[in-house]
Design a protein around this motif. Structure first.
Motif, PDB file in Angstrom:
ATOM      1  N   GLU A 137       7.709   5.417   6.707  1.00  0.00           N
ATOM      2  CA  GLU A 137       7.411   6.761   6.207  1.00  0.00           C
ATOM      3  C   GLU A 137       8.750   7.406   5.912  1.00  0.00           C
ATOM      4  O   GLU A 137       9.559   7.634   6.813  1.00  0.00           O
ATOM      5  CB  GLU A 137       6.635   7.574   7.244  1.00  0.00           C
ATOM      6  CG  GLU A 137       5.255   7.042   7.494  1.00  0.00           C
ATOM      7  CD  GLU A 137       4.448   7.897   8.457  1.00  0.00           C
ATOM      8  OE1 GLU A 137       4.877   9.042   8.768  1.00  0.00           O
ATOM      9  OE2 GLU A 137       3.389   7.420   8.900  1.00  0.00           O
ATOM     10  N   ALA A 174       0.871  -1.185   0.000  1.00  0.00           N
ATOM     11  CA  ALA A 174       0.000   0.000   0.000  1.00  0.00           C
ATOM     12  C   ALA A 174       0.903   1.228   0.000  1.00  0.00           C
ATOM     13  O   ALA A 174       1.898   1.277   0.724  1.00  0.00           O
ATOM     14  CB  ALA A 174      -0.906   0.000   1.223  1.00  0.00           C
ATOM     15  N   ARG A 178     -11.356  11.305  -5.191  1.00  0.00           N
ATOM     16  CA  ARG A 178     -11.866  12.506  -4.517  1.00  0.00           C
ATOM     17  C   ARG A 178     -13.074  13.083  -5.254  1.00  0.00           C
ATOM     18  O   ARG A 178     -14.025  13.525  -4.630  1.00  0.00           O
ATOM     19  CB  ARG A 178     -10.774  13.563  -4.393  1.00  0.00           C
ATOM     20  CG  ARG A 178      -9.739  13.223  -3.360  1.00  0.00           C
ATOM     21  CD  ARG A 178      -8.726  14.322  -3.224  1.00  0.00           C
ATOM     22  NE  ARG A 178      -7.704  13.954  -2.259  1.00  0.00           N
ATOM     23  CZ  ARG A 178      -6.790  14.774  -1.822  1.00  0.00           C
ATOM     24  NH1 ARG A 178      -6.742  16.027  -2.259  1.00  0.00           N
ATOM     25  NH2 ARG A 178      -5.899  14.367  -0.944  1.00  0.00           N
ATOM     26  N   ASN A 187       0.909   5.555   0.133  1.00  0.00           N
ATOM     27  CA  ASN A 187       0.246   6.842   0.351  1.00  0.00           C
ATOM     28  C   ASN A 187       1.298   7.934   0.243  1.00  0.00           C
ATOM     29  O   ASN A 187       2.456   7.719   0.612  1.00  0.00           O
ATOM     30  CB  ASN A 187      -0.422   6.910   1.731  1.00  0.00           C
ATOM     31  CG  ASN A 187      -1.662   6.071   1.795  1.00  0.00           C
ATOM     32  OD1 ASN A 187      -2.572   6.247   0.998  1.00  0.00           O
ATOM     33  ND2 ASN A 187      -1.698   5.128   2.722  1.00  0.00           N
ATOM     34  N   LEU A 188       0.865   9.088  -0.226  1.00  0.00           N
ATOM     35  CA  LEU A 188       1.764  10.227  -0.379  1.00  0.00           C
ATOM     36  C   LEU A 188       1.209  11.427   0.364  1.00  0.00           C
ATOM     37  O   LEU A 188      -0.003  11.593   0.458  1.00  0.00           O
ATOM     38  CB  LEU A 188       1.923  10.583  -1.860  1.00  0.00           C
ATOM     39  CG  LEU A 188       2.421   9.460  -2.766  1.00  0.00           C
ATOM     40  CD1 LEU A 188       2.334   9.882  -4.225  1.00  0.00           C
ATOM     41  CD2 LEU A 188       3.844   9.070  -2.408  1.00  0.00           C
ATOM     42  N   ASP A 189       2.103  12.246   0.854  1.00  0.00           N
ATOM     43  CA  ASP A 189       1.702  13.458   1.554  1.00  0.00           C
ATOM     44  C   ASP A 189       2.711  14.551   1.236  1.00  0.00           C
ATOM     45  O   ASP A 189       3.909  14.280   1.142  1.00  0.00           O
ATOM     46  CB  ASP A 189       1.662  13.195   3.066  1.00  0.00           C
ATOM     47  CG  ASP A 189       1.012  14.322   3.849  1.00  0.00           C
ATOM     48  OD1 ASP A 189       0.261  15.115   3.246  1.00  0.00           O
ATOM     49  OD2 ASP A 189       1.262  14.413   5.062  1.00  0.00           O
ATOM     50  N   LEU A 199      -1.005   6.935  -9.646  1.00  0.00           N
ATOM     51  CA  LEU A 199      -1.486   7.127  -8.273  1.00  0.00           C
ATOM     52  C   LEU A 199      -2.175   8.473  -8.117  1.00  0.00           C
ATOM     53  O   LEU A 199      -3.237   8.576  -7.500  1.00  0.00           O
ATOM     54  CB  LEU A 199      -0.321   7.056  -7.276  1.00  0.00           C
ATOM     55  CG  LEU A 199       0.175   5.694  -6.853  1.00  0.00           C
ATOM     56  CD1 LEU A 199       1.368   5.845  -5.915  1.00  0.00           C
ATOM     57  CD2 LEU A 199      -0.918   4.907  -6.179  1.00  0.00           C
ATOM     58  N   TYR A 200      -1.556   9.501  -8.687  1.00  0.00           N
ATOM     59  CA  TYR A 200      -2.107  10.855  -8.584  1.00  0.00           C
ATOM     60  C   TYR A 200      -3.474  10.931  -9.275  1.00  0.00           C
ATOM     61  O   TYR A 200      -4.434  11.448  -8.708  1.00  0.00           O
ATOM     62  CB  TYR A 200      -1.134  11.868  -9.186  1.00  0.00           C
ATOM     63  CG  TYR A 200      -1.587  13.293  -9.024  1.00  0.00           C
ATOM     64  CD1 TYR A 200      -1.442  13.942  -7.802  1.00  0.00           C
ATOM     65  CD2 TYR A 200      -2.166  13.990 -10.075  1.00  0.00           C
ATOM     66  CE1 TYR A 200      -1.862  15.246  -7.637  1.00  0.00           C
ATOM     67  CE2 TYR A 200      -2.588  15.289  -9.921  1.00  0.00           C
ATOM     68  CZ  TYR A 200      -2.428  15.925  -8.698  1.00  0.00           C
ATOM     69  OH  TYR A 200      -2.857  17.219  -8.540  1.00  0.00           O
ATOM     70  N   GLU A 258       6.148  -1.108   7.885  1.00  0.00           N
ATOM     71  CA  GLU A 258       5.600   0.220   7.617  1.00  0.00           C
ATOM     72  C   GLU A 258       6.742   1.214   7.683  1.00  0.00           C
ATOM     73  O   GLU A 258       7.513   1.208   8.656  1.00  0.00           O
ATOM     74  CB  GLU A 258       4.527   0.587   8.640  1.00  0.00           C
ATOM     75  CG  GLU A 258       3.307  -0.317   8.556  1.00  0.00           C
ATOM     76  CD  GLU A 258       2.275  -0.019   9.624  1.00  0.00           C
ATOM     77  OE1 GLU A 258       1.108   0.192   9.257  1.00  0.00           O
ATOM     78  OE2 GLU A 258       2.652   0.003  10.817  1.00  0.00           O
ATOM     79  N   GLU A 305      -6.162   9.102  -7.285  1.00  0.00           N
ATOM     80  CA  GLU A 305      -6.583   9.863  -6.104  1.00  0.00           C
ATOM     81  C   GLU A 305      -7.509  11.011  -6.502  1.00  0.00           C
ATOM     82  O   GLU A 305      -8.497  11.275  -5.822  1.00  0.00           O
ATOM     83  CB  GLU A 305      -5.363  10.386  -5.335  1.00  0.00           C
ATOM     84  CG  GLU A 305      -5.706  11.182  -4.100  1.00  0.00           C
ATOM     85  CD  GLU A 305      -6.493  10.407  -3.034  1.00  0.00           C
ATOM     86  OE1 GLU A 305      -7.070  11.071  -2.154  1.00  0.00           O
ATOM     87  OE2 GLU A 305      -6.538   9.167  -3.070  1.00  0.00           O
ATOM     88  N   LYS A 337       4.572   6.979   2.227  1.00  0.00           N
ATOM     89  CA  LYS A 337       4.194   6.032   3.280  1.00  0.00           C
ATOM     90  C   LYS A 337       3.944   4.682   2.612  1.00  0.00           C
ATOM     91  O   LYS A 337       3.073   4.565   1.760  1.00  0.00           O
ATOM     92  CB  LYS A 337       2.926   6.497   3.995  1.00  0.00           C
ATOM     93  CG  LYS A 337       3.073   7.843   4.662  1.00  0.00           C
ATOM     94  CD  LYS A 337       1.755   8.311   5.234  1.00  0.00           C
ATOM     95  CE  LYS A 337       1.863   9.729   5.765  1.00  0.00           C
ATOM     96  NZ  LYS A 337       0.585  10.204   6.323  1.00  0.00           N
TER      97      LYS A 337
END
Length: 168
Positions: A91, A52, A156, A54-56, A148-149, A89, A152, A71
């Motif tokens: 980050e 999995a 949304r 995730n991006l921030d 991925l972008y 996991e 997402e 992440k």
């Protein structure tokens, strides 16, 4: 008459994009080796992998600086009985100095190009930790950050359409 532009110089009227990685760091990491906890030999299992991502990205207080975090959650399960073998996991972050990106293009740049720059380093960490944990190295395949972008953005948009509108 055509105007000659030197190699690497922006075309007239365009600003040059400047990206610099100021720092890279592991923000958080855990490796839970369920095989060791249960006392089973890692050679007795055939791992089935799940990843999995995730991006921030966040603006820093300093002008033109951003934190970008990848992440990753890697879960290995035994093919035979689906028992969890390990969970990793991590980050992994970078501090970027970015100039010359128009405001409307900054968000995709932060969540596509910046993670692309960080990926080889976090990939190495995942490979080393899984190997050092007694399992075959897990080498993550290249990640399609553009895909991925887009996924997402679509998620949304769909979530926004499904929200009920309230009448006051």
């Amino acid at each position: 008459m055509t105007e000659q532009v030197p190699n690497g110089a922006p075309a007239p009227g365009m600003t040059q994009v400047r990206m610099q990685i100021l720092a890279q760091y592991v923000r958080d990491m855990s490796f839970e080796n369920a095989v060791a906890i249960k006392g089973v030999q890692a050679t007795d299992v055939q791992p089935e992998m799940a990843l999995a991502v995730n991006l921030d990205a966040r603006k820093r207080p300093v002008e033109n600086q951003y934190d970008v975090i990848i992440k990753l959650k890697v879960t290995a399960s035994n093919k035979a009985d689906k028992a969890t073998l390990y969970i990793l996991e991590v980050e992994y972050g970078g501090v970027f100095h970015i100039e010359g990106i128009p405001e409307e293009q900054l968000h995709p740049f932060l969540l596509i190009e910046c993670p692309r720059q960080l990926f080889p380093f976090v990939r190495r960490i995942v490979s080393d930790v899984t190997r050092d944990g007694g399992f075959p190295s897990f080498n993550i395949e290249p990640i399609d950050f553009v895909g991925l972008y887009r996924n997402e953005l679509a998620r949304r948009a769909q979530a926004q359409q499904q929200q009920p509108t309230s009448v006051s």
